[in-house]
Design a protein around this motif. Sequence first.
Motif, mmCIF file in Angstrom:
data_model
loop_
_atom_site.group_PDB
_atom_site.id
_atom_site.type_symbol
_atom_site.label_atom_id
_atom_site.label_comp_id
_atom_site.label_asym_id
_atom_site.label_seq_id
_atom_site.Cartn_x
_atom_site.Cartn_y
_atom_site.Cartn_z
ATOM 1 N N PRO A 142 -3.191 -2.830 -2.291
ATOM 2 C CA PRO A 142 -1.765 -3.128 -2.461
ATOM 3 C C PRO A 142 -1.383 -3.245 -3.933
ATOM 4 O O PRO A 142 -2.161 -3.734 -4.747
ATOM 5 C CB PRO A 142 -1.577 -4.471 -1.752
ATOM 6 C CG PRO A 142 -2.788 -4.664 -0.918
ATOM 7 C CD PRO A 142 -3.890 -3.872 -1.539
ATOM 8 N N ARG A 153 7.525 2.333 -2.754
ATOM 9 C CA ARG A 153 8.658 3.247 -2.806
ATOM 10 C C ARG A 153 9.771 2.644 -3.650
ATOM 11 O O ARG A 153 9.789 1.442 -3.924
ATOM 12 C CB ARG A 153 9.166 3.605 -1.420
ATOM 13 C CG ARG A 153 9.821 2.490 -0.655
ATOM 14 C CD ARG A 153 10.288 2.982 0.719
ATOM 15 N NE ARG A 153 10.941 1.954 1.471
ATOM 16 C CZ ARG A 153 10.359 1.162 2.367
ATOM 17 N NH1 ARG A 153 9.073 1.277 2.600
ATOM 18 N NH2 ARG A 153 11.060 0.260 3.024
ATOM 19 N N TRP A 173 9.143 8.122 -2.432
ATOM 20 C CA TRP A 173 7.980 7.557 -1.775
ATOM 21 C C TRP A 173 6.731 8.044 -2.493
ATOM 22 O O TRP A 173 6.657 9.195 -2.923
ATOM 23 C CB TRP A 173 7.931 7.988 -0.310
ATOM 24 C CG TRP A 173 8.905 7.288 0.574
ATOM 25 C CD1 TRP A 173 8.634 6.267 1.437
ATOM 26 C CD2 TRP A 173 10.307 7.551 0.726
ATOM 27 N NE1 TRP A 173 9.782 5.884 2.102
ATOM 28 C CE2 TRP A 173 10.822 6.657 1.674
ATOM 29 C CE3 TRP A 173 11.182 8.465 0.123
ATOM 30 C CZ2 TRP A 173 12.151 6.639 2.059
ATOM 31 C CZ3 TRP A 173 12.526 8.448 0.492
ATOM 32 C CH2 TRP A 173 13.001 7.546 1.451
ATOM 33 N N ASN A 227 0.813 -1.228 0.000
ATOM 34 C CA ASN A 227 0.000 0.000 0.000
ATOM 35 C C ASN A 227 0.839 1.268 0.000
ATOM 36 O O ASN A 227 0.334 2.340 -0.317
ATOM 37 C CB ASN A 227 -0.941 0.012 1.210
ATOM 38 C CG ASN A 227 -2.009 -1.044 1.100
ATOM 39 O OD1 ASN A 227 -1.781 -2.182 1.495
ATOM 40 N ND2 ASN A 227 -3.157 -0.696 0.546
ATOM 41 N N ASP A 228 2.104 1.156 0.404
ATOM 42 C CA ASP A 228 2.998 2.319 0.467
ATOM 43 C C ASP A 228 4.234 2.061 -0.387
ATOM 44 O O ASP A 228 5.334 1.857 0.143
ATOM 45 C CB ASP A 228 3.393 2.608 1.917
ATOM 46 C CG ASP A 228 2.187 3.000 2.759
ATOM 47 O OD1 ASP A 228 1.581 4.036 2.442
ATOM 48 O OD2 ASP A 228 1.858 2.272 3.709
ATOM 49 N N LYS A 237 4.913 11.486 -3.429
ATOM 50 C CA LYS A 237 4.844 11.966 -2.052
ATOM 51 C C LYS A 237 6.101 12.745 -1.677
ATOM 52 O O LYS A 237 6.035 13.921 -1.360
ATOM 53 C CB LYS A 237 4.636 10.792 -1.094
ATOM 54 C CG LYS A 237 4.527 11.180 0.359
ATOM 55 C CD LYS A 237 4.265 9.952 1.218
ATOM 56 C CE LYS A 237 4.159 10.304 2.682
ATOM 57 N NZ LYS A 237 3.960 9.096 3.516
ATOM 58 N N ASP A 264 2.297 8.257 -2.403
ATOM 59 C CA ASP A 264 1.182 8.296 -1.457
ATOM 60 C C ASP A 264 0.599 6.905 -1.258
ATOM 61 O O ASP A 264 0.692 6.038 -2.139
ATOM 62 C CB ASP A 264 0.078 9.239 -1.957
ATOM 63 C CG ASP A 264 0.407 10.704 -1.714
ATOM 64 O OD1 ASP A 264 1.324 10.996 -0.915
ATOM 65 O OD2 ASP A 264 -0.259 11.558 -2.326
ATOM 66 N N THR A 265 -0.030 6.706 -0.108
ATOM 67 C CA THR A 265 -0.655 5.428 0.225
ATOM 68 C C THR A 265 -1.747 5.083 -0.782
ATOM 69 O O THR A 265 -2.557 5.930 -1.151
ATOM 70 C CB THR A 265 -1.250 5.480 1.649
ATOM 71 O OG1 THR A 265 -0.181 5.764 2.565
ATOM 72 C CG2 THR A 265 -1.901 4.170 2.025
ATOM 73 N N GLN A 312 12.160 7.349 6.223
ATOM 74 C CA GLN A 312 11.318 6.153 6.291
ATOM 75 C C GLN A 312 10.798 5.935 7.713
ATOM 76 O O GLN A 312 9.647 5.586 7.905
ATOM 77 C CB GLN A 312 12.093 4.916 5.819
ATOM 78 C CG GLN A 312 11.315 3.626 5.904
ATOM 79 C CD GLN A 312 10.050 3.632 5.062
ATOM 80 O OE1 GLN A 312 10.021 4.189 3.974
ATOM 81 N NE2 GLN A 312 8.997 3.008 5.555
#
Length: 197
Positions: free
Chosen positions: A84, A62, A77, A59-60, A123, A79-80, A137
């Motif tokens: 997934p 990077r 990074w 979901n996050d 992000k 955004d959420t 992180q």
Amino acid sequence: MRHLKPMAAAIALCMAAGPAIGQARPEPELGYQLVEGQNINAFVRDGAVAAHLLLRSGNDPRILVAFPAGNSGVGLWFDTLAAPAQWALESAPQPIDVRDAHGRRLNGVRAVASLTAPRLALKQAVLSNVRFLRDYQAIGRFPPEVAVKAQIDGNRIVYARDRVDGAPGYRLELRVVEGRVNAGGIEAGAPSTRSRA
């Protein structure tokens, strides 16, 4: 859900600013991959280049590239995501070298990856020493003097800066070969008509 195979982002990752992505060299001395949970780890060493590429799924998502010999790296990074997403490494990291705007040699890597997500919102990018990437992180902070904004040109997203002392620094470039880039991020779509670097 549309997949980001229709957003195969050609990820060009190298140290420091420069106007173009360099040519990949022949097969590296050492190169291998390891998947651990949601992380794809790819390692490459050849001549002056030793790098660790990490693609984090879930979901996050990077992207991180660390250059252990210089205790430096670049990270991006996103955004959420609501669901997934899964990275796939389409082309393993290959050592490259480029010249920055001042003609200084930079060493780095280039790879091609895709992600199964309909959209990615940018992000934060961190281009600095490995400690600051870890700090971002872990606690979401890094020194403001190393902050850098994205430069968007067509289907390219570039983050670049010199080191704080003015020495050659860092460069992170993404070229989207399937999909498109807009002000907020990357959207899945048809293959770009631009050629892949």
